[in-house]
Design a protein around this motif. Structure first.
Motif, PDB file in Angstrom:
ATOM      1  N   ASP A 228      33.722 137.806-111.745  1.00 52.68           N
ATOM      2  CA  ASP A 228      35.106 137.453-111.906  1.00 52.68           C
ATOM      3  C   ASP A 228      36.169 136.926-110.725  1.00 52.68           C
TER       4      ASP A 228
ATOM      5  N   VAL B 172      31.718 134.719-107.523  1.00 50.84           N
ATOM      6  CA  VAL B 172      31.234 134.503-108.607  1.00 50.84           C
ATOM      7  C   VAL B 172      30.602 133.357-109.160  1.00 50.84           C
ATOM      8  N   ASN B 173      30.144 131.593-108.381  1.00 55.83           N
ATOM      9  CA  ASN B 173      29.019 131.221-110.009  1.00 55.83           C
ATOM     10  C   ASN B 173      28.614 131.585-109.449  1.00 55.83           C
ATOM     11  N   ALA B 174      27.236 132.499-108.853  1.00 54.22           N
ATOM     12  CA  ALA B 174      26.214 132.767-108.900  1.00 54.22           C
ATOM     13  C   ALA B 174      25.708 134.090-109.177  1.00 54.22           C
ATOM     14  N   THR B 175      26.759 134.848-109.369  1.00 53.38           N
ATOM     15  CA  THR B 175      26.670 136.523-110.160  1.00 53.38           C
ATOM     16  C   THR B 175      27.543 136.190-111.602  1.00 53.38           C
TER      17      THR B 175
ATOM     18  N   ASN C  41      29.582 131.192 -95.705  1.00 54.16           N
ATOM     19  CA  ASN C  41      29.499 130.527 -96.712  1.00 54.16           C
ATOM     20  C   ASN C  41      27.622 129.471 -96.465  1.00 54.16           C
TER      21      ASN C  41
ATOM     22  N   THR D  86      20.225 130.262-100.745  1.00 54.38           N
ATOM     23  CA  THR D  86      19.894 130.287-102.078  1.00 54.38           C
ATOM     24  C   THR D  86      18.660 128.782-102.084  1.00 54.38           C
TER      25      THR D  86
ATOM     26  N   GLU E 124      34.096 131.835-104.045  1.00 61.57           N
ATOM     27  CA  GLU E 124      33.957 130.717-105.260  1.00 61.57           C
ATOM     28  C   GLU E 124      32.428 130.497-106.081  1.00 61.57           C
ATOM     29  N   LYS E 125      31.676 130.383-104.088  1.00 62.06           N
ATOM     30  CA  LYS E 125      30.182 130.876-104.809  1.00 62.06           C
ATOM     31  C   LYS E 125      29.363 131.954-105.433  1.00 62.06           C
TER      32      LYS E 125
ATOM     33  N   ARG F  12      36.244 129.410-100.821  1.00 62.13           N
ATOM     34  CA  ARG F  12      34.912 128.711-100.837  1.00 62.13           C
ATOM     35  C   ARG F  12      34.001 129.353-101.473  1.00 62.13           C
TER      36      ARG F  12
ATOM     37  N   ASP G 230      24.845 129.299 -98.627  1.00 62.49           N
ATOM     38  CA  ASP G 230      23.969 128.004 -98.903  1.00 62.49           C
ATOM     39  C   ASP G 230      22.438 128.201 -98.555  1.00 62.49           C
TER      40      ASP G 230
END
Length: 408
Positions: free
Chosen positions: A98, A92-95, A294, A301, A89-90, A86, A298
């Protein structure tokens, strides 16, 4: 041994003498306040050296840790785990990244980054492409490799021979870097703001120029965001406020909000050089650390946290400028967001630690960044009233310090 005997004096009897802790022993923290064994209360603007990004014992982090502690503590990397997946993934999605590698500290994150940079150079260009360039006054950790890449010789003295193939350019001097970089260089390593070196921001033109030089010579750009990351500057990572995207980024400190965790972020292309068995960490990515991280991501951000950084910096700047207007003690106030450095005037160079002690006596805990700079790296959610209280206490400390100096 009774609890009454556990005090600061015991440190000298049982601990290796590489630290010199403050004379009091904190025992409880809440938000941006700390209490010591005697019940004395302090405003804490150290943030655990930019670690306690949400203050002490934040309810959301406590809840995440307690919940995970009831389920699963450790597996090793023979297995993966849900909190690590988790968190990756956070990130990777935020920066820009990869792929993510987890470890336990900033030094370990940098160690992984430097090894990866050399491995990538070897894989794509051959064994001659192994040189790492970093900058004078930089700090990248205390392992033998990371302390060698760091640009402060005092931390390497007595530990030689250190790893070779490392050179240092002057920070914010693009021509100096241009003279050193070559096709033998595999990586340029830089902090967007030098923390331990004195809270020195990189000039925007310098950052852009470094990226361009790296591109010209097929060199990886590594951003050490151990201190500037996870909201410290008002962005999740400081590179997001520049025109530049690094190839590798390291993160730790605030990522765990006080629980040890580190991460190295990179692109898919670069990550491929860390094939199976090429690097590892027994504890890295453990469920406890990742569950807390995590919750940190959360919480940090949330718009009100990141957007509040600029306002809170203004309060600190106002307080420091008021002190300076009365006493003329600061040469410069610098940094970005809630990484704040106040350089003392030349007459007080070398004595920053004395102001740290004086501040503690007035009920505020601050940091230094070298011998000449007072540093503050508080929780991002520090209440406005705590900032004002901290600045009032610091002013009282400065006045008392100057008064004693006048009497000598």
């Amino acid at each position: 041994m009774s609890e009454q005997q556990v005090n600061r004096a015991l440190f000298n009897d049982v601990m290796v003498p590489n630290y010199n802790p403050q004379p009091m022993v904190p025992v409880r923290g809440e938000g941006s306040r700390l209490w010591d064994q005697d019940g004395t209360e302090y405003v804490d603007v150290t943030g655990g050296i930019a670690v306690n990004v949400l203050g002490h014992c934040h309810p959301r982090l406590v809840k995440a840790l307690e919940a995970q502690a009831s389920n699963l503590w450790h597996l090793s990397n023979v297995f993966t785990n849900e909190p690590a997946l988790r968190l990756a993934e956070k990130l990777v999605n935020a920066t820009f990244a990869d792929r993510v590698f987890f470890c336990n500290s900033g030094a370990e994150a940098n160690e992984a980054a430097f090894k990866l940079a050399r491995k990538f150079g070897f894989d794509h260009y051959g064994e001659e492409k192994n040189e790492i360039i970093s900058f004078t006054k930089s700090f990248h950790g205390r392992t033998l490799f990371s302390v060698s890449v760091g640009g402060q010789p005092k931390y390497r003295q007595g530990f030689e021979p250190v790893p070779q193939g490392i050179t240092h350019a002057k920070y914010n001097d693009l021509e100096g870097l241009k003279a050193l970089i070559s096709d033998r260089t595999c990586a340029v390593v830089m902090e967007p703001i030098q923390g331990e070196g004195g809270v020195i921001p990189a000039a925007p033109d310098f950052v852009r120029g470094v990226r361009e030089l790296c591109d010209q010579h097929n060199v990886l750009l590594v951003f050490d965001e151990v201190q500037t990351g996870v909201g410290r500057t008002g962005k999740l990572y400081a590179y997001m406020d520049t025109d530049v995207i690094p190839d590798i980024l390291t993160s730790a400190k605030a990522l765990g909000g006080g629980f040890p965790v580190g991460a190295m972020l990179t692109t898919e292309k670069v990550a491929a050089s860390f094939g199976i068995g090429s690097h590892g960490s027994t504890y890295g990515g453990n469920p406890l650390a990742c569950a807390v991280a995590n919750a940190v991501i959360d919480e940090v951000t949330r718009p009100e946290i990141l957007e509040g950084v600029a306002h809170k910096r203004t309060l600190f700047e106002q307080g420091l400028e008021e002190i300076n207007a009365k006493h003329g003690i600061f040469k410069e106030i610098r940094g970005k967001g809630l990484l704040i450095g106040a350089e003392l005037i030349e007459a007080w160079h070398g004595k920053a630690g004395e102001f740290l002690a004086a501040a503690r006596e007035q009920g505020v805990l601050i940091l230094v960044a070298g011998p000449n700079v007072l540093r503050m790296a508080p929780a991002l959610n520090i209440p406005d009233e705590d900032i004002r209280a901290a600045m009032q206490a610091l002013q009282a400390a400065v006045e008392k310090k100057l008064s004693k100096a006048d009497q000598v």
